[in-house]
Design an enzyme around this catalytic site. Structure first.
Site, mmCIF file in Angstrom:
data_model
loop_
_atom_site.group_PDB
_atom_site.id
_atom_site.type_symbol
_atom_site.label_atom_id
_atom_site.label_comp_id
_atom_site.label_asym_id
_atom_site.label_seq_id
_atom_site.Cartn_x
_atom_site.Cartn_y
_atom_site.Cartn_z
ATOM 1 C CB CYS A 1 -12.614 -26.998 7.487
ATOM 2 S SG CYS A 1 -11.084 -26.152 7.050
ATOM 3 C CB CYS B 1 -7.377 -26.314 6.916
ATOM 4 S SG CYS B 1 -7.733 -26.079 8.655
ATOM 5 C CG ASP C 1 -0.179 -0.011 2.521
ATOM 6 O OD1 ASP C 1 -0.817 0.124 3.571
ATOM 7 O OD2 ASP C 1 1.059 -0.151 2.502
ATOM 8 C CG HIS D 1 -9.765 -22.802 10.544
ATOM 9 N ND1 HIS D 1 -10.339 -23.837 9.832
ATOM 10 C CD2 HIS D 1 -10.777 -21.938 10.819
ATOM 11 C CE1 HIS D 1 -11.638 -23.629 9.706
ATOM 12 N NE2 HIS D 1 -11.939 -22.482 10.293
ATOM 13 C CG ASP E 1 -6.410 -4.939 2.165
ATOM 14 O OD1 ASP E 1 -6.944 -4.073 1.445
ATOM 15 O OD2 ASP E 1 -6.077 -4.719 3.359
ATOM 16 C CB CYS F 1 -10.334 -28.766 10.364
ATOM 17 S SG CYS F 1 -10.856 -27.092 10.773
#
Lengths: 333, 365
Positions: free
Chosen positions: B272, B274, B60, B302, B234, B277
């Site tokens: 989930c 991931c 930015d 996660h 973002d 999880c």
């Protein structure tokens, strides 16, 4: 584990340590003393149970409670409850600690569930060669799979340690493993191995990482390491570097050249220096990865040296390189 | 885009970010210019090399942080004046300086310095800021030394005023930039005003260039903005809320610090896939979040996985032509009683997405 979070009920529901931590390929040894959060408090310990200082206050643990925890956690190995005393206790208190520890071993064995994992008998005795030997003899008479040697790293000096260690290991059967708590510095580890210790647990790596240090001592047995006085001015020496120091701001080399850990394969000293300066969690993660890797490599070298029958030579060389640095520092000072 | 403020996403390795499917990370120019400085990053080969991040980076302009973090920041025609947080000296961040710093850091996408004003402010200041943003984009373009390596995005300002927004969009489009951001939102304005500004901007921005809504945000906001035609987002929300012990799940949020979690041996989200999880229970994470940094690290992992998957799913559903169905499915899980907020319904209507199947009929009041 004594901190009651998660509760024993929850741990049992989950299925034990391996499940909870998702580390199925590893073995776990459960010991009562964790040198960070659960410190033995010998003044509080009495015939009812062992006392520990924890962040939740003082806790008194009886053998029965301890065994409940063990059956919930389902570790591969567990040490019996011990009354650990520091090096300066009175003779009488020391003797009591041995009697108690042996009694608690018997209690724990009696309460041991059928699938409870291997029990390591706890051996104490403070800084009395006589008591150490007596305790070891008593424990070796019990039906245990190995030995957990407690009471070290609590105030004894490095000089008096070998005699105390040998008093214990001389008495123990050779074929059963011996684990020790509270011994972590590389030189101390070598002392322990020389006396016949097989397993070590300590907070050495944890404290190094917290301080922003990275282990760098020479692992390649063929190379000669040249110590640097300049490094010692910033808290670095032959064994470790202090990555908070500004000299690393632009250092694009890995912590240790040729190290195969994730940190050294992917990141530079400059990046870790930056992370430490801006207080980013990733700094500790990367340092812990490297330090653990490096430290385990040290143990691998020890095993190799033992196999080749060159352990004493290995010890001498290692200590020499460390002394060389101190000598040079003294000369330059 | 996860926010890697100081050259790292808090507690995650670049390896883990790749695992999660992250394509691009945001770095904050203000923080990096302070430490370790853009000159050092440049000397060491740019931010990609410094962090060892092989994928994309966006920086930015530094302006927003200054205005929001610094006590005595002020905006003049020259640039943003502020007090150096290091030694208190008066300093000035000009459009030229911002671009130079970003040139040194080396991100793939860089942002123009804009005159950003909170949407809760009214009056002539908003108009002044909009025109100044247009004047500054020309200065940014002129100062940009690496146009073939770094894409300079302009930022649409104008508060909540459709006339001002329109002027700003036209002005930026006229400069033919590689991409456009919709700025000045996500600062406390009501949702009804928020979506209308996004809708207006996306309708007027070129269809073949990315549209980036800055500072957004909550999963619901991302779904709505995507329906309205935005592409990039973002927000610190996923990682920041992780550090407070909150996990993102299809139903909304799960507060891991809650005592009910202490005995709950299910994973955070049974649907989930991931790493977190698949390996850990709510009970264990409950323990960690109150005592150990690893708790927030696992939750960050996660939550970012959740966000990346949301982005991927939105994208896939568009390509496969089932976007409305995906949106309905998303809303149904989040609002099982059909109580979809009115602003969402209005926005979807304008976007031409039929969500009547997941909205309970409004009670007449």
């Amino acid at each position: 584990m004594l901190l009651d979070c998660p509760s024993l009920k929850a741990i049992s529901k989950i299925g034990g340590l391996h499940q909870m931590l998702g580390l199925h390929g590893y073995s776990f040894a459960a010991v009562p003393r964790d040198s960070l959060l659960c410190l033995p408090n010998c003044d509080g310990t009495n015939k009812i149970g062992a006392s520990f200082e924890t962040p939740c206050g003082r806790m008194l643990i009886k053998s029965a409670e301890y065994m409940k925890m063990i059956s919930s956690l389902k570790p591969n190995i567990w040490a019996s409850l011990a009354d650990e005393v520091p090096a300066w206790t009175s003779e009488k208190r020391n003797r009591t600690s041995v009697d108690r520890t042996v009694q608690w071993l018997d209690d724990c064995i009696a309460l041991d569930p059928a699938d409870g994992g291997a029990v390591f008998g706890a051996i104490v005795g403070g800084s009395s060669v006589g008591e150490r030997s007596r305790c070891a003899q008593e424990v070796s008479r019990r039906n245990v799979s190995g030995y957990w040697i407690g009471g070290f790293g609590l105030g004894e000096s490095m000089d008096e340690r070998p005699a105390l260690l040998n008093a214990v290991t001389d008495v123990l059967p050779e074929e059963k493993p011996r684990q020790i708590c509270g011994i972590g510095l590389p030189e101390e580890v070598l002392q322990g191995v020389a006396a016949g210790i097989d397993l070590f647990d300590s907070t050495y790596i944890y404290h190094l990482t917290l301080g922003g240090f990275a282990l760098t001592f020479q692992m390649d047995r063929s190379k000669e390491h040249v110590p640097s006085y300049q490094l010692s001015k910033i808290g670095s020496d032959n064994a470790k570097i202090n990555l908070r120091a500004t000299i690393y701001r632009k250092d694009t080399s890995p912590i240790v050249d040729g190290c195969s850990c994730y940190t050294c394969q992917n990141h530079t000293r400059a990046y870790i220096n930056h992370l430490l300066n801006v207080h980013e969690m990733l700094a500790q993660i990367l340092l812990e990865i490297h330090n653990t890797h490096h430290y385990l490599g040290f143990f691998r070298l020890i095993r190799e040296a033992i196999k080749e029958g060159k352990f004493e030579l290995f010890c001498q060389k290692f200590i020499q390189t460390r002394r060389g640095h101190l000598v040079e520092a003294a000369v330059c000072a | 885009m996860p926010v890697g403020t100081q050259g790292t996403i808090k507690g995650l390795t670049t390896n883990q970010l790749e695992e999660i499917g992250c394509q691009i990370v945001l770095g904050n120019t203000y923080h990096l210019a302070l430490r370790p400085t853009s000159e050092l990053i440049d000397e060491l080969g740019g931010l990609h090399k410094f962090m060892n991040w092989p994928r994309a980076l966006l920086t930015d302009s530094g302006g927003f942080q200054m205005v929001s973090l610094l006590h005595l920041a002020d905006i003049t025609e020259e640039g943003v004046t502020f007090q150096s947080p290091v030694d208190g000296k008066p300093m000035l961040l000009t459009p030229e300086e911002s671009i130079q710093i970003q040139n040194r850091i080396g991100a793939d996408i860089i942002m123009a310095l804009d005159d950003v004003v909170k949407t809760t402010i009214t009056g002539p200041r908003i108009e002044e800021a909009m025109y100044r943003t247009l004047r500054w984009i020309d200065r940014c373009i002129a100062a940009h030394k690496r146009p073939s390596e770094q894409n300079l995005f302009g930022i649409v300002q104008g508060g909540l005023d459709p006339v001002l927004r329109d002027k700003c969009v036209r002005g930026l489009v006229h400069r033919n930039l590689p991409g456009y951001a919709i700025g000045g939102l996500a600062g406390g304005e009501d949702k009804d005003s928020f979506w209308r500004v996004v809708a207006q901007c996306t309708a007027a921005l070129p269809e073949d260039k990315p549209r980036y809504v800055m500072g957004v945000g909550y999963p619901l906001d991302i779904v709505v903005c995507s329906a309205l035609g935005a592409d990039m987002y973002d927000c610190v929300y996923p990682t920041r809320t992780a550090r407070f012990g909150t996990a993102l799940i299809p139903e909304g949020v799960l507060k891991l610090k809650h005592t009910a979690m202490a005995d709950d041996v299910r994973p955070i989200d049974p649907t989930c896939n991931c790493m977190v999880c698949k390996n850990y229970t709510r009970a264990y994470i409950h323990c960690l979040v109150t005592k150990d940094a690893m708790g927030s690290q696992l939750l960050s992992y996660h939550n970012l996985y959740y966000m990346m998957k949301l982005g991927r799913d939105l994208h896939t559903s568009i390509i496969q032509g089932c976007f409305p169905e995906f949106v309905c499915g998303f809303l149904q899980k989040m609002f099982p009683k059909g109580d979809v907020p009115e602003w969402v319904c209005n926005a979807m209507e304008v976007a031409g997405i039929d969500i009547s199947s997941c909205c309970a009929p409004f009670s007449s009041s």
